[in-house]
Design a protein around this motif. Structure first.
Motif, PDB file in Angstrom:
ATOM      1  N   ARG A 267       0.292  -0.919  -0.168  1.00 40.65           N
ATOM      2  CA  ARG A 267      -0.128  -0.829  -0.168  1.00 40.65           C
ATOM      3  C   ARG A 267       0.922   1.364  -0.312  1.00 40.65           C
ATOM      4  NH1 ARG A 267      -5.772   1.088   1.260  1.00 40.65           N
ATOM      5  NH2 ARG A 267      -5.462   3.398   0.881  1.00 40.65           N
ATOM      6  N   HIS A 268       1.850   1.567   0.999  1.00 39.76           N
ATOM      7  CA  HIS A 268       3.327   2.136   0.624  1.00 39.76           C
ATOM      8  C   HIS A 268       3.161   3.067  -0.656  1.00 39.76           C
ATOM      9  CE1 HIS A 268       2.303   3.141   5.139  1.00 39.76           C
ATOM     10  NE2 HIS A 268       2.980   2.310   5.543  1.00 39.76           N
ATOM     11  N   GLU A 269       3.987   1.641  -1.248  1.00 47.48           N
ATOM     12  CA  GLU A 269       4.182   1.503  -2.459  1.00 47.48           C
ATOM     13  C   GLU A 269       3.587   1.949  -3.465  1.00 47.48           C
ATOM     14  OE1 GLU A 269       4.792  -2.310  -4.428  1.00 47.48           O
ATOM     15  OE2 GLU A 269       6.456  -1.374  -5.361  1.00 47.48           O
ATOM     16  N   GLU A 270       2.104   1.625  -3.708  1.00 48.59           N
ATOM     17  CA  GLU A 270       1.175   2.254  -4.525  1.00 48.59           C
ATOM     18  C   GLU A 270       1.172   3.467  -4.426  1.00 48.59           C
ATOM     19  OE1 GLU A 270      -2.166  -0.685  -4.260  1.00 48.59           O
ATOM     20  OE2 GLU A 270      -2.814   1.093  -4.153  1.00 48.59           O
ATOM     21  N   THR A 271       0.805   4.018  -3.026  1.00 46.03           N
ATOM     22  CA  THR A 271       0.375   5.804  -3.128  1.00 46.03           C
ATOM     23  C   THR A 271       1.891   6.160  -3.174  1.00 46.03           C
ATOM     24  OG1 THR A 271      -0.965   4.671  -0.834  1.00 46.03           O
ATOM     25  CG2 THR A 271      -0.043   7.370  -0.621  1.00 46.03           C
ATOM     26  N   GLY A 272       2.736   5.718  -2.530  1.00 44.47           N
ATOM     27  CA  GLY A 272       4.025   6.455  -2.719  1.00 44.47           C
ATOM     28  C   GLY A 272       4.263   6.649  -3.744  1.00 44.47           C
ATOM     29  N   ASN A 273       3.771   6.282  -5.490  1.00 49.12           N
ATOM     30  CA  ASN A 273       4.691   5.945  -6.566  1.00 49.12           C
ATOM     31  C   ASN A 273       3.298   6.468  -7.492  1.00 49.12           C
ATOM     32  OD1 ASN A 273       5.855   4.152  -6.897  1.00 49.12           O
ATOM     33  ND2 ASN A 273       5.006   2.235  -7.213  1.00 49.12           N
ATOM     34  N   HIS A 290      13.262   9.389  -6.490  1.00 44.05           N
ATOM     35  CA  HIS A 290      11.927   8.473  -5.747  1.00 44.05           C
ATOM     36  C   HIS A 290      12.879   6.732  -6.957  1.00 44.05           C
ATOM     37  CE1 HIS A 290       9.093   5.899  -4.157  1.00 44.05           C
ATOM     38  NE2 HIS A 290       8.078   5.452  -4.616  1.00 44.05           N
ATOM     39  N   VAL A 291      13.517   6.124  -6.443  1.00 44.33           N
ATOM     40  CA  VAL A 291      14.142   4.581  -6.510  1.00 44.33           C
ATOM     41  C   VAL A 291      12.792   4.131  -7.532  1.00 44.33           C
ATOM     42  CG1 VAL A 291      15.386   4.241  -4.813  1.00 44.33           C
ATOM     43  CG2 VAL A 291      13.087   2.844  -5.178  1.00 44.33           C
ATOM     44  N   SER A 292      11.976   4.214  -7.398  1.00 46.33           N
ATOM     45  CA  SER A 292      10.715   3.575  -8.715  1.00 46.33           C
ATOM     46  C   SER A 292      10.235   4.305  -9.788  1.00 46.33           C
ATOM     47  CB  SER A 292       9.224   3.118  -7.993  1.00 46.33           C
ATOM     48  OG  SER A 292       8.854   4.348  -7.813  1.00 46.33           O
ATOM     49  N   LEU A 293      10.271   5.675  -9.685  1.00 43.01           N
ATOM     50  CA  LEU A 293      10.613   6.193 -11.449  1.00 43.01           C
ATOM     51  C   LEU A 293      11.550   6.200 -12.907  1.00 43.01           C
ATOM     52  CD1 LEU A 293       9.659   9.974  -9.949  1.00 43.01           C
ATOM     53  CD2 LEU A 293       8.306   8.216 -10.541  1.00 43.01           C
ATOM     54  N   GLU A 294      10.871   5.908 -13.016  1.00 44.47           N
ATOM     55  CA  GLU A 294      11.010   6.409 -14.691  1.00 44.47           C
ATOM     56  C   GLU A 294      12.546   6.485 -14.918  1.00 44.47           C
ATOM     57  OE1 GLU A 294       9.988   4.757 -18.208  1.00 44.47           O
ATOM     58  OE2 GLU A 294       8.449   3.412 -17.260  1.00 44.47           O
ATOM     59  N   SER A 295      12.328   8.239 -14.479  1.00 46.73           N
ATOM     60  CA  SER A 295      13.411   8.947 -14.182  1.00 46.73           C
ATOM     61  C   SER A 295      14.697   8.554 -13.473  1.00 46.73           C
ATOM     62  CB  SER A 295      13.316   9.944 -14.179  1.00 46.73           C
ATOM     63  OG  SER A 295      12.445  10.388 -12.911  1.00 46.73           O
ATOM     64  N   PHE A 296      14.721   7.986 -11.909  1.00 47.54           N
ATOM     65  CA  PHE A 296      15.391   7.491 -11.312  1.00 47.54           C
ATOM     66  C   PHE A 296      17.001   7.073 -12.414  1.00 47.54           C
ATOM     67  CE2 PHE A 296      17.880   4.987  -8.378  1.00 47.54           C
ATOM     68  CZ  PHE A 296      18.047   5.121  -7.141  1.00 47.54           C
ATOM     69  N   PRO A 297      18.290   7.685 -11.602  1.00 53.14           N
ATOM     70  CA  PRO A 297      19.545   7.699 -12.085  1.00 53.14           C
ATOM     71  C   PRO A 297      20.083   6.183 -12.463  1.00 53.14           C
ATOM     72  CG  PRO A 297      19.793   9.468 -11.027  1.00 53.14           C
ATOM     73  CD  PRO A 297      17.999   9.125 -10.459  1.00 53.14           C
ATOM     74  N   MET A 306      15.767  -4.913  -5.900  1.00 51.20           N
ATOM     75  CA  MET A 306      14.302  -4.318  -5.909  1.00 51.20           C
ATOM     76  C   MET A 306      13.385  -4.807  -6.203  1.00 51.20           C
ATOM     77  SD  MET A 306      15.941  -0.382  -4.103  1.00 51.20           S
ATOM     78  CE  MET A 306      14.625  -0.580  -3.305  1.00 51.20           C
ATOM     79  N   SER A 307      12.303  -5.672  -5.597  1.00 47.84           N
ATOM     80  CA  SER A 307      11.325  -6.064  -5.853  1.00 47.84           C
ATOM     81  C   SER A 307      10.238  -5.102  -6.091  1.00 47.84           C
ATOM     82  CB  SER A 307      10.712  -7.051  -5.652  1.00 47.84           C
ATOM     83  OG  SER A 307      10.854  -7.475  -4.308  1.00 47.84           O
ATOM     84  N   GLY A 308      10.240  -3.365  -5.329  1.00 44.23           N
ATOM     85  CA  GLY A 308       9.827  -2.839  -5.126  1.00 44.23           C
ATOM     86  C   GLY A 308      10.505  -1.911  -4.290  1.00 44.23           C
ATOM     87  N   SER A 309       9.406  -0.655  -3.827  1.00 46.47           N
ATOM     88  CA  SER A 309      10.095   0.525  -3.012  1.00 46.47           C
ATOM     89  C   SER A 309       9.294   1.375  -2.196  1.00 46.47           C
ATOM     90  CB  SER A 309       9.797   2.030  -4.415  1.00 46.47           C
ATOM     91  OG  SER A 309       8.426   2.025  -4.796  1.00 46.47           O
ATOM     92  N   GLY A 310       8.487   1.994  -2.228  1.00 46.60           N
ATOM     93  CA  GLY A 310       7.112   1.887  -0.448  1.00 46.60           C
ATOM     94  C   GLY A 310       6.908   3.106  -0.516  1.00 46.60           C
ATOM     95  N   GLY A 311       6.679   4.451   0.384  1.00 43.85           N
ATOM     96  CA  GLY A 311       6.371   4.868   0.931  1.00 43.85           C
ATOM     97  C   GLY A 311       6.948   6.734   0.700  1.00 43.85           C
ATOM     98  N   LEU A 312       8.752   6.571   0.780  1.00 43.91           N
ATOM     99  CA  LEU A 312       9.643   7.624   1.381  1.00 43.91           C
ATOM    100  C   LEU A 312      10.006   8.023  -0.304  1.00 43.91           C
ATOM    101  CD1 LEU A 312      10.788   8.900   4.301  1.00 43.91           C
ATOM    102  CD2 LEU A 312      11.900   7.211   3.700  1.00 43.91           C
ATOM    103  N   PHE A 313       9.804   9.013  -0.085  1.00 45.46           N
ATOM    104  CA  PHE A 313      11.304   9.514  -0.948  1.00 45.46           C
ATOM    105  C   PHE A 313      11.371  10.658  -0.502  1.00 45.46           C
ATOM    106  CE2 PHE A 313       6.726   9.911  -2.534  1.00 45.46           C
ATOM    107  CZ  PHE A 313       6.546  11.555  -2.987  1.00 45.46           C
ATOM    108  N   SER A 314      11.855  11.737  -1.505  1.00 47.94           N
ATOM    109  CA  SER A 314      12.798  13.587  -1.872  1.00 47.94           C
ATOM    110  C   SER A 314      12.239  14.330  -2.955  1.00 47.94           C
ATOM    111  CB  SER A 314      14.041  13.435  -0.572  1.00 47.94           C
ATOM    112  OG  SER A 314      14.535  13.602  -1.422  1.00 47.94           O
ATOM    113  N   PHE A 315      12.300  15.598  -2.528  1.00 49.09           N
ATOM    114  CA  PHE A 315      11.982  16.263  -4.032  1.00 49.09           C
ATOM    115  C   PHE A 315      12.887  17.729  -4.235  1.00 49.09           C
ATOM    116  CE2 PHE A 315       8.035  18.144  -2.483  1.00 49.09           C
ATOM    117  CZ  PHE A 315       7.751  19.211  -2.709  1.00 49.09           C
ATOM    118  N   GLU A 316      13.348  17.822  -4.880  1.00 49.64           N
ATOM    119  CA  GLU A 316      14.126  19.599  -5.013  1.00 49.64           C
ATOM    120  C   GLU A 316      13.019  20.177  -5.218  1.00 49.64           C
ATOM    121  OE1 GLU A 316      18.193  19.006  -5.760  1.00 49.64           O
ATOM    122  OE2 GLU A 316      18.105  21.162  -6.364  1.00 49.64           O
ATOM    123  N   PRO A 317      13.023  21.324  -4.834  1.00 51.94           N
ATOM    124  CA  PRO A 317      11.628  22.204  -5.227  1.00 51.94           C
ATOM    125  C   PRO A 317      12.595  22.965  -6.306  1.00 51.94           C
ATOM    126  CG  PRO A 317      12.007  22.356  -3.221  1.00 51.94           C
ATOM    127  CD  PRO A 317      12.712  21.290  -2.909  1.00 51.94           C
TER     128      PRO A 317
END
Ligand SMILES: *Cc1c(COP(=O)(O)O)cnc(C)c1O
Length: 389
Positions: A267-273, A290-297, A306-317
């Motif tokens: 659930r955390h993964e789904e919402t995080g994504n 965020h590790v699961s985004l296609e843009s993740f370097p 990894m087989s999944g991500s989760g609900g934790l990520f950050s962004f740079e404004p």
């Protein structure tokens, strides 16, 4: 009921280690006792001599059946043969690190590791003659270049919990093994649901069970998983001597939490994504870590490990004015301002970061998506985003 070998993680979370029902109770009771008594002195002495647990428990600083159950389940999930639960994640990490160093040892540590661990290594251990080198960690060659003849430990955390950098654990573990160096990985972000570092060759896997494993923001706890020999040594030395244990009632709460770990993680993964991909399209956002985004370097490494991500990520404004970034965080209603993560509730932290290899010091906003509805979390962010204009 004897459990067969290839049960899924969800089934193991419900039943592993719970064959023996006490008075028919469907949930194991709490052994809220500090010691265990014996019929004869011989039996007691035999058990005391057979650290850690002997044929029977004798003292709850060493072992206790309620704590044991969480340890059995977590070892099974991580694919190690043993586990020790501690009173916090820092206790787990500290006993693991102490078990790998002596005077004159050198540690290679990823620069993005958990802050207090970095303080242990750079401010506390030097007084005992233990030195260290911080590395970026995303480049295996850089890790190798930092190894010295006296290196006894490589400390990893993948992904890291502010900017979510990964390390290639298989490659690093292989090199470490060839040179007789122990590896530790902090697996708090993934939990064994999404990654099992021991299966990639990592010797010791640690967790803050305060986060996802506990999952309800009502306990602090830690986990050390490794082979039997290492864990027995850790119990005999660092656990018995520092006494950094988890008490039976907290262990009982942890056992309760583990039943829903798999469900909660998904659930955390789904919402995080959902929240991360919505944010990525906004003009106020320079980039989302965020590790699961296609843009993740490091996408390839993510898919490999990894087989999944989760609900934790950050962004740079885009806007880097600290007052505006803080005003955005203050304006959030469902995301509450607080450290930690992994519980039922969404949280936000805004802070400046400057890890090795980053473009100077940058303000980031770290979001933790709890178990609320994704649409409500997105609406909350949307109403606060004007502060980042
Ligand atoms: C919180 C955390 C820790 C420390 O755990 P405590 O239970 O707070 O002592 C260690 N590593 C990571 C990645 C964490 O997020």
């Amino acid at each position: 009921m004897e459990l067969n070998k290839d049960l899924g993680l969800s089934t193991l979370l419900q039943h592993f280690g719970e064959d023996e029902k006490i008075a028919g109770a469907v949930t194991p009771p709490i052994f809220q006792n500090s010691l265990f008594v014996f019929d004869t002195m011989d039996e007691l002495l035999e058990n005391m001599g057979k650290h850690p647990a002997g044929p029977r428990h004798h003292y709850s600083r060493i072992s206790n059946p309620t704590v044991d159950l969480a340890e059995k389940k977590l070892a099974k999930l991580e694919g190690t043969d043993a586990c020790k639960i501690t009173g916090s994640g820092m206790a787990a990490i500290s006993v693991a690190v102490f078990s790998c160093v002596k005077q004159g040892s050198h540690i290679v540590v990823v620069d993005t590791a958990y802050g207090p661990l970095k303080a242990l290594v750079s401010e506390y251990l030097p007084q005992f003659g233990v030195t260290h080198t911080f590395v970026n960690g995303s480049d295996v060659d850089e890790v190798v270049a930092a190894i010295r003849p006296e290196t006894t430990l490589i400390y990893l955390e993948s992904p890291s919990s502010l900017i979510f950098r990964l390390q290639d654990m298989e490659a690093i573990a292989k090199i470490a093994k060839e040179r007789g160096i122990t590896t530790i990985c902090d697996n708090t972000y993934c939990t064994p649901i999404f990654m099992q570092p021991h299966k990639m060759g990592i010797d010791i896997v640690c967790h803050s069970a305060t986060k996802y494993l506990g999952g309800h923001s009502d306990i602090t706890a830690g986990v050390v998983c490794a082979n039997q020999e290492r864990i027995e040594k850790i119990i005999r030395k660092e656990i018995a001597l520092f006494g950094s244990i988890l008490h039976p009632f907290q262990s009982w709460l942890l056992n309760r939490s583990l039943r829903t770990l798999d469900l909660r993680m998904k659930r955390h993964e789904e919402t995080g994504n959902a929240v991360a991909s919505w944010l990525e399209k906004r003009d106020e956002v320079a980039h989302v870590n965020h590790v699961s985004l296609e843009s993740f370097p490091q996408r390839e490494l993510y898919l490999k490990m990894m087989s999944g991500s989760g609900g934790l990520f950050s962004f740079e404004p885009r806007v880097q004015n600290p007052d505006k970034v803080k005003a955005f965080a203050d304006a959030l209603k469902l995301f509450q301002r607080g450290v930690s993560w992994g519980g039922f509730e969404s949280l936000v932290v805004a802070l400046p970061v400057s890890p090795i290899g980053y473009n100077g010091t940058r303000w980031i906003v770290r979001l933790f998506c709890g178990l609320e509805d994704a649409k409500d979390l997105i609406a909350d962010i949307e109403q606060a985003l004007p502060h980042l204009a």
